[in-house]
Each structure stands twice: as structure tokens, then as C-alpha cells.
Design an enzyme around this catalytic site. Structure first.
Site, PDB file in Angstrom:
ATOM      1  CE  LYS A  81      15.650  82.266  96.953  1.00 13.63           C
ATOM      2  NZ  LYS A  81      16.070  81.196  96.016  1.00 13.63           N
ATOM      3  CB  SER A 156      16.294  83.327  93.004  1.00 15.12           C
ATOM      4  OG  SER A 156      16.286  82.032  93.567  1.00 15.12           O
ATOM      5  CB  SER A 157      19.875  82.357  97.198  1.00 13.06           C
ATOM      6  OG  SER A 157      19.021  81.261  96.947  1.00 13.06           O
ATOM      7  CB  ILE A 177      14.967  75.997  90.370  1.00 15.57           C
ATOM      8  CG1 ILE A 177      14.209  74.995  89.473  1.00 15.57           C
ATOM      9  CG2 ILE A 177      14.837  77.415  89.848  1.00 15.57           C
ATOM     10  CD1 ILE A 177      12.715  75.186  89.451  1.00 15.57           C
ATOM     11  N   GLY A 178      18.027  76.843  89.176  1.00 11.67           N
ATOM     12  CA  GLY A 178      18.833  77.092  87.984  1.00 11.67           C
ATOM     13  C   GLY A 178      20.229  77.554  88.352  1.00 11.67           C
ATOM     14  N   GLY A 179      20.612  77.294  89.601  1.00 15.47           N
ATOM     15  CA  GLY A 179      21.882  77.802  90.114  1.00 15.47           C
ATOM     16  C   GLY A 179      21.665  78.880  91.146  1.00 15.47           C
ATOM     17  CB  SER A 180      18.543  80.018  92.804  1.00 13.40           C
ATOM     18  OG  SER A 180      17.857  80.244  91.599  1.00 13.40           O
TER      19      SER A 180
END
Length: 486
Positions: A81, A156-157, A177-180
Site C-alpha cells: 500500500k 483505503s487499501s 482504521i475504518g475497514g480499510s
């Protein structure tokens, strides 16, 4: 599709060790796939093929001379990433203010994967500053879903998820951090694991410099978790073993614990299912995803597990609790990072530029930055933090030492591009387990009639990562796991 592109990382490593294939042959198969799919996906944003080929050639020579005592991922390519420090490569975080920044050091997890014999091929796309569950930024543009390029790959990934889902990389490094990790894995039909909090060091993750974490207090330590992603669930466990443990630079990471062995014993195990969880401010769960959870519950019941249904309103206040937890731990505001040196930049003006298609920033980041400047929500988080602690304690009590929770990773399959803007809190299906600290794994369960990936999320007690990973492997073997996109 080349048969090497359908194997797990551990299967590839075993073939290399048996001299059935060389590291160079494996690498070239994946480079060819990247070159074929990346023009449509825009998943890999910076290639490191020259150095990868040099390393693979050195590994060819080593294994030809001696194929004993090879590291666990010897000869296996992987991707990173773009928010991770990676020597000689950019770490922009999708920000225009960082677009020329090249780092001369590796994040701890990148270094550990290299030491395990894995060969890095390049970096993959992220949302601007890693914020948002679509992958789009003003530096590299938008990444598409390998199963339908009109749909999001998640974030985000997201670049990792898209490349893995296309069969162009066997494994990769993500953060959550939020499901990334878990949303891109779900949307792109692969597997991903968010480890127990503080199990894997954050050293090298954007925006932190090499030793910056040393100065962070416990209260300001980020909720972000580094974690593995792979096209086969069976690779997550050995990847986690390589990645985890203190590094001397992140003072909050646990000393390397003994990760318990995987299990396939389900009889008598307590398994909670929550097919249609209710969260404030989100969509309801689509039938096909709720049915996946029910089908898995039925499967484990037939195997003798003690399957019980969790009250769907258990997580009803999760969204506000997640936001409070993140706000309380912030050491800097999003807008300070977003604007870079332009501290007096007008957010209103930038929003207008976005509306006209000429913006230098993305709409979600500008909107949240505006909320920060206006101090929406205030700063009194004590009551929410107490409620979050109670939620964690109640879930721990219900799970016990060896229990599992099964629920959807998201209320719908991969949405069309920009559709998440109309339902912006759907990420909470995965996000809440970041702030409770529980390990959580997502793995695919086949494709729906439209050819889009279905999947399930598996949660266990803190430091019971082996249970979620074991369950993911079992579900993969039952439902077939990753399926190459047509």
C-alpha cells in the site's frame, strides 16, 4: 490465466523450494498480469520491477545451489500500500503536497516481509490521505474494481484489493482504521485481516516519520492497524506471524507473543451470528449478504457448534462511538495534514473548485476538514468512551475465550463509483472493531448473479487472531474462495 496466478503464496514458496519453478518465473508471471490489467484498474501506482527482477535473479542462483532452510515466502512477489515507507519509492498518501516525496527507509512490516524472502513489486493506490472508502486521489486518480470497472474497489487499501482480486499479486500489505483492509478485500473477492490492536507495529505508516511514534502518548496512539491481504485466506496466518511483534520504534506494540495454532475444531464452539446488524445512519443489509451469514451459521450448526443469534441492535450506536474514539486520539487535525503548507487555504473555495471539476483535494476530505474547523461534535468524549468500553466488555463476555462472531462486512456488494457519498456511514460494519480492538477477518464466499464478490466478516476476542484466520480458511475451503474475475 497462468496457473501460477491461481496459487497461494505458501504454495508458490513450496514450488520454489522444490525447484519446480524459479523466483524469476513466478515474478514474470505476475508482472505480465500487472501489465495486462493495470491500464483498466489503475491499481499499481509505482512499479519496482527492475529491483524485483534483480532480487529474483539472486534468489534463482541461491535456490539452485541450496534449497534448504529457505525463508517462509522465499521467491514470492508481494505489493505494498502506498502509505507505507518503502525504500526508494514514494509515500504520498495521495496528497498533492507529498507527490515528490521519496523515502530512503522501509516500514517495519515491509522490511520483515523482505527478510522472509518476499519480493516487492511496487506500490498500490489509496484515497487522499487514506481517508474514505473509495480509492481516488489528485495524485494518481481513481482505482477500479476488477470484477466491474464501473464499481469501487473500496478503500483505503483499495489498490491492494484490486490487484489481488485481479490475480496480479498473491499477497499485499494493507492498513485499517475504518475497514480499510476488509472492505477492499470484500469488494474485490479476496481475504484480509485486521489484527488485534497493537499486535503489529505502525512504524513507517503515513504520515509518521521513522521515530515519530516514540513521542506519542497512549491516549494519542492511532487506532490504525497494519495487516495482511491475500488472494487465498491460508496465507494470512503465516503473513501475520512475519509482521507482528515489537520493533523498538513503536513503543505501544506488544512484544512478539506466541500466536496460537490454527484449528478446525468447530463442535461445541460458540458462534454468534448477526445477519442484519442495525447501525444508526446506515443502510440495512442486503438480503444476499444477510443470507451468507445465515448459511454459514447453518453450516457450523451442522458441524456441532453452538450457534446463537446476536441482538441486531447490539451495535446500534457504533457510528458515534467510532467517531468519538478517533477524535479523542487525534494528535493532529485532518485539515492540517490535508492542506500541507497552505494553512490559510479556503475550504469553501476548494469545495467550489471540486464542484467545477478543478479541485486539488477530494470532496470527503474537504467536508470532514470543514467539520473540524467548525468543531462539529465538540470535544467531550468521556461518555462515548465509557459506552465503547462497555460494548467491548459485553461482546467479550458473549464470545468467551473461544467464540466467534459472524456478520456482513458491508450492507451491500461493491457499489458503483461515487455511490458511497450517498450512504457515507456504511463503513461502520467494519470500523467498529478497530476501536474495540478485536481481530477481524474478511473472506469471500462466492459471486452473486451479477458476478460480484460475496463475503463474510469473522470476529473473535482480543489476541484470538488464530480463530478468525482458522474460520476464514474453513469458509474458503467450503465456498471455494477467490474466483478470478471474468
Amino acid at each position: 490465466m497462468n496457473e501460477l496466478l491461481k496459487l497461494s503464496a505458501t504454495e508458490i514458496a513450496a514450488k520454489v523450494a522444490r525447484r519446480e519453478v524459479t523466483p524469476s518465473e513466478v515474478l514474470e508471471a505476475h508482472i505480465a498480469r500487472i501489465e495486462a490489467v493495470n491500464p483498466s484498474l489503475n491499481a499499481m501506482v509505482e512499479k519496482d520491477f527492475e529491483r524485483a527482477r534483480k532480487l529474483a535473479k539472486e534468489q534463482d542462483e541461491r535456490v539452485a545451489q541450496d534449497n534448504t532452510n529457505l525463508p517462509v515466502f522465499f521467491g514470492v512477489p508481494f505489493t505494498v500500500k502506498e502509505m507505507f515507507a518503502y525504500k526508494g519509492m514514494k509515500r504520498t498518501g495521495g496528497s498533492i503536497h507529498k507527490k515528490e516525496l521519496i523515502l530512503d527507509w522501509d516500514a517495519t512490516v515491509v522490511e520483515r516481509m523482505k527478510n522472509a524472502g518476499a519480493i516487492p513489486m511496487g506500490t498500490t493506490n489509496v484515497p487522499e490521505l487514506g481517508f474514505w472508502f473509495e480509492t481516488f486521489n489528485p495524485v494518481y486518480g481513481r482505482t477500479n474494481n476488477p470484477y466491474d470497472v464501473t464499481r469501487t474497489c473500496g478503500g483505503s487499501s483499495g489498490g491492494e484489493g484490486a490487484l489481488l482480486g485481479a490475480g496480479a499479486s498473491p499477497m499485499g500489505l494493507g492498513s485499517d482504521i475504518g475497514g480499510s483492509i476488509r472492505m477492499p478485500a470484500f469488494f474485490c473477492g479476496v481475504s484480509g485481516h485486521k489484527p488485534s490492536r497493537k499486535l503489529v507495529p505502525l512504524t513507517g505508516h503515513f504520515p509518521f516519520e521513522r521515530e515519530e511514534l516514540l513521542g506519542l502518548s497512549e491516549e494519542k496512539y492511532p487506532y490504525t492497524s497494519m495487516g495482511p491481504m491475500s488472494r487465498k485466506a491460508s496465507d494470512l496466518y503465516p503473513m501475520l506471524k512475519v509482521m507482528m511483534g515489537a520493533d523498538g520504534l513503536d513503543p505501544h506494540t506488544m512484544e512478539k507473543p506466541a500466536l496460537e495454532e490454527r484449528t478446525q475444531e468447530w463442535a461445541g464452539r460458540k458462534i454468534l451470528i448477526c445477519p442484519e446488524p442495525i447501525f444508526h445512519r446506515t443502510r440495512s443489509t442486503d438480503y444476499e449478504l444477510a443470507q451468507v451469514v445465515r448459511n454459514c451459521g447453518k453450516l457450523f450448526s451442522e458441524l456441532g457448534a453452538d450457534v446463537q443469534e446476536l441482538d441486531p441492535r447490539f451495535f446500534v450506536h457504533a457510528t458515534s462511538l467510532w467517531f468519538s474514539a478517533l477524535k479523542s486520539s487525534k494528535s493532529r487535525h485532518l485539515y492540517e495534514t490535508l492542506m500541507g503548507p497552505e494553512k490559510d487555504l479556503s475550504i469553501g473555495k476548494e469545495l467550489l473548485k471540486v464542484a467545477l471539476g478543478r479541485g486539488d483535494y477530494t470532496f470527503p476530505n474537504l467536508l470532514v476538514s470543514l467539520g473540524e474547523k467548525l468543531n462539529i461534535g465538540g470535544e467531550d468524549f468521556a461518555e462515548d468512551m465509557q459506552a465503547l468500553a462497555k460494548m467491548k466488555a459485553d461482546l467479550d463476555e458473549m464470545l468467551g475465550e473461544e467464540g466467534l462472531l459472524l456478520l456482513p462486512p458491508h450492507p451491500r456488494v461493491a457499489p458503483k463509483h461515487r455511490a458511497p457519498l450517498w450512504s457515507p456511514f456504511d463503513f461502520i460494519y467494519t470500523a467498529i472493531f478497530v476501536t474495540t480492538g478485536h481481530p477481524a477477518t474478511v473472506t469471500p464466499t462466492g459471486l452473486n448473479p451479477e458476478g460480484l464478490p460475496l463475503g463474510i466478516q469473522i470476529v473473535a476476542g482480543h489476541m484470538k487472531d488464530h480463530l478468525t484466520l482458522s474460520c476464514a480458511e474453513f469458509i474458503e475451503s467450503t465456498f471455494g474462495g477467490w474466483q478470478p474475475p471474468k
